[in-house]
Design a protein around this motif. Structure first.
Motif, PDB file in Angstrom:
ATOM      1  N   THR A 329      -2.851 -26.615 -81.339  1.00 44.65           N
ATOM      2  CA  THR A 329      -1.849 -27.659 -81.120  1.00 44.65           C
ATOM      3  C   THR A 329      -0.721 -27.468 -82.126  1.00 44.65           C
ATOM      4  O   THR A 329      -0.913 -26.862 -83.174  1.00 44.65           O
ATOM      5  CB  THR A 329      -2.461 -29.059 -81.289  1.00 44.65           C
ATOM      6  OG1 THR A 329      -1.428 -30.045 -81.299  1.00 44.65           O
ATOM      7  CG2 THR A 329      -3.228 -29.186 -82.588  1.00 44.65           C
ATOM      8  N   TYR A 330       0.422 -27.981 -81.800  1.00 42.92           N
ATOM      9  CA  TYR A 330       1.545 -27.905 -82.720  1.00 42.92           C
ATOM     10  C   TYR A 330       1.491 -29.056 -83.717  1.00 42.92           C
ATOM     11  O   TYR A 330       1.553 -28.854 -84.932  1.00 42.92           O
ATOM     12  CB  TYR A 330       2.865 -27.927 -81.947  1.00 42.92           C
ATOM     13  CG  TYR A 330       4.094 -27.872 -82.821  1.00 42.92           C
ATOM     14  CD1 TYR A 330       4.486 -26.675 -83.406  1.00 42.92           C
ATOM     15  CD2 TYR A 330       4.848 -29.007 -83.075  1.00 42.92           C
ATOM     16  CE1 TYR A 330       5.614 -26.602 -84.223  1.00 42.92           C
ATOM     17  CE2 TYR A 330       5.971 -28.959 -83.893  1.00 42.92           C
ATOM     18  CZ  TYR A 330       6.353 -27.755 -84.466  1.00 42.92           C
ATOM     19  OH  TYR A 330       7.463 -27.702 -85.275  1.00 42.92           O
ATOM     20  N   THR A 331       1.350 -30.293 -83.208  1.00 46.60           N
ATOM     21  CA  THR A 331       1.394 -31.473 -84.076  1.00 46.60           C
ATOM     22  C   THR A 331       0.020 -31.973 -84.484  1.00 46.60           C
ATOM     23  O   THR A 331      -0.144 -32.625 -85.515  1.00 46.60           O
ATOM     24  CB  THR A 331       2.107 -32.623 -83.366  1.00 46.60           C
ATOM     25  OG1 THR A 331       1.362 -32.990 -82.185  1.00 46.60           O
ATOM     26  CG2 THR A 331       3.518 -32.220 -82.965  1.00 46.60           C
ATOM     27  N   HIS A 332      -0.981 -31.728 -83.635  1.00 41.31           N
ATOM     28  CA  HIS A 332      -2.336 -32.259 -83.816  1.00 41.31           C
ATOM     29  C   HIS A 332      -2.344 -33.794 -83.859  1.00 41.31           C
ATOM     30  O   HIS A 332      -3.255 -34.411 -84.417  1.00 41.31           O
ATOM     31  CB  HIS A 332      -3.000 -31.704 -85.082  1.00 41.31           C
ATOM     32  CG  HIS A 332      -4.492 -31.587 -84.939  1.00 41.31           C
ATOM     33  ND1 HIS A 332      -5.366 -32.632 -85.108  1.00 41.31           N
ATOM     34  CD2 HIS A 332      -5.267 -30.526 -84.615  1.00 41.31           C
ATOM     35  CE1 HIS A 332      -6.606 -32.244 -84.912  1.00 41.31           C
ATOM     36  NE2 HIS A 332      -6.587 -30.953 -84.607  1.00 41.31           N
ATOM     37  N   ALA A 333      -1.334 -34.382 -83.232  1.00 46.34           N
ATOM     38  CA  ALA A 333      -1.272 -35.852 -83.117  1.00 46.34           C
ATOM     39  C   ALA A 333      -1.729 -36.225 -81.712  1.00 46.34           C
ATOM     40  O   ALA A 333      -0.969 -36.054 -80.743  1.00 46.34           O
ATOM     41  CB  ALA A 333       0.136 -36.355 -83.393  1.00 46.34           C
ATOM     42  N   TYR A 334      -2.947 -36.715 -81.580  1.00 47.05           N
ATOM     43  CA  TYR A 334      -3.527 -36.975 -80.267  1.00 47.05           C
ATOM     44  C   TYR A 334      -2.679 -37.914 -79.418  1.00 47.05           C
ATOM     45  O   TYR A 334      -2.546 -37.738 -78.210  1.00 47.05           O
ATOM     46  CB  TYR A 334      -4.940 -37.551 -80.423  1.00 47.05           C
ATOM     47  CG  TYR A 334      -6.009 -36.531 -80.743  1.00 47.05           C
ATOM     48  CD1 TYR A 334      -5.764 -35.484 -81.625  1.00 47.05           C
ATOM     49  CD2 TYR A 334      -7.266 -36.610 -80.165  1.00 47.05           C
ATOM     50  CE1 TYR A 334      -6.738 -34.556 -81.936  1.00 47.05           C
ATOM     51  CE2 TYR A 334      -8.257 -35.683 -80.467  1.00 47.05           C
ATOM     52  CZ  TYR A 334      -7.985 -34.662 -81.346  1.00 47.05           C
ATOM     53  OH  TYR A 334      -8.955 -33.732 -81.649  1.00 47.05           O
ATOM     54  N   PHE A 348       2.147 -27.572 -76.563  1.00 47.11           N
ATOM     55  CA  PHE A 348       1.566 -26.239 -76.384  1.00 47.11           C
ATOM     56  C   PHE A 348       2.634 -25.162 -76.562  1.00 47.11           C
ATOM     57  O   PHE A 348       2.453 -24.187 -77.301  1.00 47.11           O
ATOM     58  CB  PHE A 348       0.939 -26.169 -74.985  1.00 47.11           C
ATOM     59  CG  PHE A 348       0.305 -24.864 -74.628  1.00 47.11           C
ATOM     60  CD1 PHE A 348      -1.054 -24.667 -74.765  1.00 47.11           C
ATOM     61  CD2 PHE A 348       1.070 -23.810 -74.114  1.00 47.11           C
ATOM     62  CE1 PHE A 348      -1.648 -23.466 -74.414  1.00 47.11           C
ATOM     63  CE2 PHE A 348       0.481 -22.603 -73.771  1.00 47.11           C
ATOM     64  CZ  PHE A 348      -0.882 -22.431 -73.923  1.00 47.11           C
ATOM     65  N   ASN A 349       3.761 -25.348 -75.883  1.00 48.24           N
ATOM     66  CA  ASN A 349       4.830 -24.352 -75.928  1.00 48.24           C
ATOM     67  C   ASN A 349       5.449 -24.255 -77.320  1.00 48.24           C
ATOM     68  O   ASN A 349       5.834 -23.162 -77.761  1.00 48.24           O
ATOM     69  CB  ASN A 349       5.900 -24.689 -74.894  1.00 48.24           C
ATOM     70  CG  ASN A 349       5.385 -24.517 -73.474  1.00 48.24           C
ATOM     71  OD1 ASN A 349       4.513 -23.685 -73.216  1.00 48.24           O
ATOM     72  ND2 ASN A 349       5.913 -25.304 -72.537  1.00 48.24           N
TER      73      ASN A 349
END
Length: 481
Positions: A329-334, A348-349
């Protein structure tokens, strides 16, 4: 001579006749003598033994004429009831009878009897408190009064005191049996005693402590003989000796086997294949992890994030060292990632662009935050995982879950437990005939610290390590949202 033989019997017969005549003419008197004082006492609950009495009959005129009489006793003492009783002694001669009484008082005057339990093999360690072996207190009147017992340690003795309902007390004494029969116990930090194996070039840092059941920590008295050359293969015995203050000696020989460093030899995918995968990095421990992997020629898979920008450059380093770089993940903020399918692919991108910047190309391999089975996404967008797994396939992407969990995501923070979790999971997958996809996190030092032990164990037990590719064994969880 013949005349004297006739005189003696004649005199004897005359004496007897005289006695009978005097007794008849002058009368006689019976006397009874008690063998103990008139007033006596008996203990409650104990059998009463009467001291008895003697009697004789004596001529009143000629008192030297007397003989003993039989005494009959009438005893009604009841030792099970406190009271005063009479014991009657009677003696008779012809028509005359004499009677004497004794007063017997039954009293509760004795304290309880304390019966101490003794174990012939029991002893108390020096410098340790006495541990009670056991006791029972029984009173003649009250019965079991064990609960009334108090004990007190005075020097090397235990004093026990028991009291009954009448206030009678008794005290018993036990000598404390002190002894020290065992030598100190040695503890090796690596968990083994007889031997251990390390690899050439690795540090031997096993520490040893000595603890005595009486003296406590006696590590300072520990002596070691022998050297270990970690740079040369061989078997190196080290002998440890320690003696406690009472002369008990413990000697242990610990053999260190120095073996050539095992190197991973990648092979075709089978049930002995282990895929080490690491989520949430790179982070402060990623560089250390890469060095460990290089040492054993092990390639792993990194599901990367950009949550720690200071370590983004490590993504390129992972790639240059031959590992698989994939997307987590880029942010890992669910709450952001799982707000919608569009939000997910945007995240994702963004991470794929970072990977392209670091490696020169994008990747088609990824792992969903929380795994495809996560339910936390339901809070933000019901059904999103069902949609995303379908869209991933349509877009030509391959996602991997895991079938071996290290437990480092919340189950444990202990390095040894991480190893045990991975070991158990790999053995189970191998028994099922499938490769092992291991989940760890390279942002957690205790988990990274377990990697070398995992690799060593795997290589020693016939496993081999590889990095995931799009064609590797697919491990998918059931989708729950």
């Amino acid at each position: 001579m013949k005349k004297s033989h006739h005189i003696i019997p004649a005199l004897t017969a005359a004496a007897i006749c005289l006695y009978v005549l005097c007794a008849f003419l002058f009368g006689y008197r019976i006397s009874i003598t008690l063998k103990a004082p008139f007033l006596t006492s008996a203990e409650y609950g104990e059998k009463y033994y009467d001291p008895g009495a003697s009697a004789e009959v004596r001529n009143i005129l000629l008192p030297f004429l007397h003989h003993s009489l039989k005494v009959s006793v009438s005893n009604h003492v009841n030792p099970s009831r406190e009271d005063t009783y009479s014991v009657t002694y009677t003696a008779s001669c012809r028509h005359q009878k004499e009677t004497v009484e004794r007063k017997v008082t039954v009293k509760d005057t004795k304290g309880p009897q304390i019966r101490l339990t003794y174990n012939p093999d029991y002893y108390t360690l020096y410098n340790h408190p006495y541990e009670e072996e056991g006791y029972q207190a029984v009173d003649l009147k009250d019965g079991d009064v064990t609960s009334s017992v108090t004990s007190e340690m005075r020097g090397d003795w235990i004093y026990y005191t028991a009291e009954d309902s009448a206030g009678n007390t008794s005290t018993y004494i036990r000598a404390i049996p002190y002894d020290d029969r065992n030598g100190p116990a040695l503890t090796f930090s690596n968990g083994t005693v007889e031997e251990e194996t390390i690899y050439v070039g690795n540090a031997w840092n096993t520490s040893v402590t000595a603890n005595d059941d009486s003296d406590g920590d006696v590590t300072s008295s520990l002596k070691a003989e022998g050297n270990v050359d970690t740079g040369t293969t061989g078997d190196y015995p080290v002998t440890y000796t320690v003696t406690d203050s009472h002369g008990n000696t413990t000697t242990v020989t610990h053999t260190v086997h120095v073996r050539p460093l095992p190197v991973n030899k990648p092979a075709g995918e089978d049930r002995k294949t282990i895929y080490l995968t690491f989520d949430d990095g790179p982070g402060p421990y990623t560089a250390k992890l890469l060095d460990i992997l290089d040492q054993y020629n092990v390639k792993a898979t990194f599901f990367t994030t950009s949550s720690k920008p200071a370590y983004t450059s490590m993504i390129g380093e992972e790639y240059r060292r031959g590992h698989t770089v994939a997307i987590h993940t880029y942010t890992h903020a669910y709450s952001t990632i799982y707000a919608s399918t569009d939000a997910y692919w945007n995240d994702f991108n963004a991470q794929n662009n970072i990977i392209a910047q670091q490696t020169g190309s994008t990747t088609a391999i990824f792992r969903f935050p929380g795994g495809s089975s996560n339910t936390v996404s339901k809070s933000y967008c019901p059904g999103i995982m069902t949609e995303l797994t379908k869209e991933a396939s349509a877009k030509g992407y391959t996602y991997f879950d895991w079938n071996v969990s290290s437990g480092d995501a919340g189950g444990t923070t202990d390095t040894d437990q991480v190893f045990e979790n991975v070991k158990a999971g790999v053995e189970q997958c191998s028994a099922y005939g499938v490769p092992s996809v291991v989940l760890q996190h390279d942002i957690k030092d205790f988990s990274v610290n377990a990697v070398e032990k995992i690799i060593q164990w795997g290589l020693e037990n016939g496993y081999h390590f590889s990095a995931l590719t799009a064609g590797s064994h697919i491990t998918h969880h059931g989708v729950n949202n």
